[in-house]
Design a protein around this motif. Sequence first.
Motif, short mmCIF file in Angstrom:
data_model
loop_
_atom_site.label_atom_id
_atom_site.label_comp_id
_atom_site.label_asym_id
_atom_site.label_seq_id
_atom_site.Cartn_x
_atom_site.Cartn_y
_atom_site.Cartn_z
N LYS A 1 37.89 26.88 38.42
CA LYS A 1 38.50 27.83 37.49
C LYS A 1 38.52 29.24 38.08
CE LYS A 1 37.00 25.28 33.41
NZ LYS A 1 36.10 25.28 32.25
N ILE A 2 37.44 29.60 38.75
CA ILE A 2 37.36 30.92 39.38
C ILE A 2 38.40 31.04 40.49
CG2 ILE A 2 35.89 32.45 40.76
CD1 ILE A 2 33.50 31.28 39.15
N ILE A 3 38.50 30.01 41.33
CA ILE A 3 39.47 30.01 42.42
C ILE A 3 40.89 30.11 41.86
CG2 ILE A 3 40.47 28.63 44.29
CD1 ILE A 3 37.56 27.61 44.81
N GLU A 4 41.16 29.37 40.81
CA GLU A 4 42.49 29.43 40.18
C GLU A 4 42.76 30.83 39.63
OE1 GLU A 4 44.93 27.55 36.39
OE2 GLU A 4 43.04 26.63 37.00
N PHE A 5 41.76 31.42 39.01
CA PHE A 5 41.92 32.78 38.48
C PHE A 5 42.24 33.77 39.59
CE2 PHE A 5 40.25 36.92 37.14
CZ PHE A 5 40.95 37.08 35.95
N PHE A 6 41.54 33.65 40.73
CA PHE A 6 41.80 34.52 41.87
C PHE A 6 43.20 34.31 42.43
CE2 PHE A 6 37.32 35.35 41.79
CZ PHE A 6 37.15 36.58 42.41
N GLN A 7 43.68 33.07 42.41
CA GLN A 7 45.02 32.79 42.91
C GLN A 7 46.09 33.38 41.98
OE1 GLN A 7 44.77 28.54 43.28
NE2 GLN A 7 44.16 28.62 45.43
N VAL A 8 45.87 33.29 40.69
CA VAL A 8 46.84 33.81 39.72
C VAL A 8 46.78 35.35 39.69
CG1 VAL A 8 47.45 33.88 37.26
CG2 VAL A 8 46.78 31.72 38.33
N ASN A 9 45.60 35.90 39.92
CA ASN A 9 45.39 37.36 39.86
C ASN A 9 44.85 37.85 41.21
OD1 ASN A 9 45.80 37.71 36.84
ND2 ASN A 9 44.19 36.16 36.92
N PRO A 10 45.70 38.02 42.21
CA PRO A 10 45.20 38.37 43.55
C PRO A 10 44.52 39.74 43.64
CG PRO A 10 47.61 38.40 43.51
CD PRO A 10 47.14 37.88 42.18
N ASN A 11 44.82 40.66 42.74
CA ASN A 11 44.21 41.99 42.80
C ASN A 11 42.78 42.01 42.27
OD1 ASN A 11 46.44 43.19 43.91
ND2 ASN A 11 47.30 43.79 41.94
N VAL A 12 42.35 40.94 41.65
CA VAL A 12 41.03 40.93 41.01
C VAL A 12 39.90 41.12 42.03
CG1 VAL A 12 40.50 38.45 41.00
CG2 VAL A 12 39.76 39.87 39.12
N LEU A 13 40.04 40.58 43.22
CA LEU A 13 39.00 40.74 44.24
C LEU A 13 38.87 42.22 44.62
CD1 LEU A 13 36.91 39.44 46.07
CD2 LEU A 13 38.70 39.13 47.78
N GLN A 14 40.00 42.88 44.80
CA GLN A 14 39.99 44.31 45.13
C GLN A 14 39.28 45.10 44.03
OE1 GLN A 14 43.90 45.96 45.52
NE2 GLN A 14 43.17 48.05 45.68
N TYR A 15 39.60 44.81 42.78
CA TYR A 15 38.98 45.53 41.66
C TYR A 15 37.48 45.23 41.58
CZ TYR A 15 43.72 46.58 40.10
OH TYR A 15 45.00 47.02 40.02
N ASN A 16 37.10 44.00 41.86
CA ASN A 16 35.67 43.65 41.85
C ASN A 16 34.91 44.38 42.96
OD1 ASN A 16 35.47 41.96 39.63
ND2 ASN A 16 36.10 40.17 40.78
N ILE A 17 35.52 44.50 44.12
CA ILE A 17 34.87 45.22 45.23
C ILE A 17 34.73 46.70 44.89
CG2 ILE A 17 35.18 45.97 47.63
CD1 ILE A 17 36.41 43.17 48.15
N ILE A 18 35.78 47.29 44.33
CA ILE A 18 35.73 48.70 43.95
C ILE A 18 34.65 48.91 42.88
CG2 ILE A 18 37.00 50.55 42.78
CD1 ILE A 18 39.53 49.46 44.24
N THR A 19 34.59 48.02 41.91
CA THR A 19 33.58 48.13 40.86
C THR A 19 32.17 48.03 41.44
OG1 THR A 19 35.09 47.20 39.22
CG2 THR A 19 32.75 47.12 38.70
N ALA A 20 31.96 47.11 42.38
CA ALA A 20 30.65 46.95 43.01
C ALA A 20 30.24 48.21 43.78
CB ALA A 20 30.66 45.73 43.93
N ILE A 21 31.19 48.78 44.52
CA ILE A 21 30.89 49.98 45.31
C ILE A 21 30.57 51.17 44.40
CG2 ILE A 21 31.91 51.71 46.87
CD1 ILE A 21 33.41 49.34 48.21
N THR A 22 31.39 51.37 43.38
CA THR A 22 31.14 52.51 42.49
C THR A 22 29.86 52.32 41.68
OG1 THR A 22 32.62 51.57 40.81
CG2 THR A 22 33.56 53.19 42.31
N SER A 23 29.57 51.09 41.31
CA SER A 23 28.33 50.81 40.58
C SER A 23 27.10 51.10 41.45
CB SER A 23 28.32 49.36 40.10
OG SER A 23 27.13 49.06 39.46
N ALA A 24 27.14 50.64 42.70
CA ALA A 24 26.02 50.88 43.62
C ALA A 24 25.87 52.38 43.90
CB ALA A 24 26.24 50.11 44.91
N SER A 25 26.99 53.07 44.07
CA SER A 25 26.94 54.52 44.30
C SER A 25 26.35 55.23 43.09
CB SER A 25 28.35 55.07 44.57
OG SER A 25 28.91 54.45 45.70
#
Length: 100
Positions: free
Chosen positions: A7-31
């Motif tokens: 389900k997660i893989i399918e979600f990533f395929q349907v929404n390709p920008n989600v990985l970028q948003y997750n990475i940005i969220t992780a970086i800003t959260s850690a900062s």
Amino acid sequence: AGGDIPKIIEFFQVNPNVLQYNIITAITSASGQLFIYTTIKEFGPIVFTVIMTTRQMMSICISSILFGHTMTWKAAVGATSVFGVLFYQIRKKYIASQRK
């Protein structure tokens, strides 16, 4: 939990920008956590509490103005009280530091 991976893989395929948003969220959260840690270490938990309370109150007031949200008189009194106490504490600390 193992059945969720497809389900997660399918979600990533349907929404390709989600990985970028997750990475940005992780970086800003850690900062943000680093800033919190540094502020508490350098200035103490009371200063951090004042900073966060002020930030939240400013956010509420700006949101109210920008998006046309109305504030009840009780909310306005509460906001005024919080700002008043914060400014009083800051002024009190400033005066105490001038006397040293």
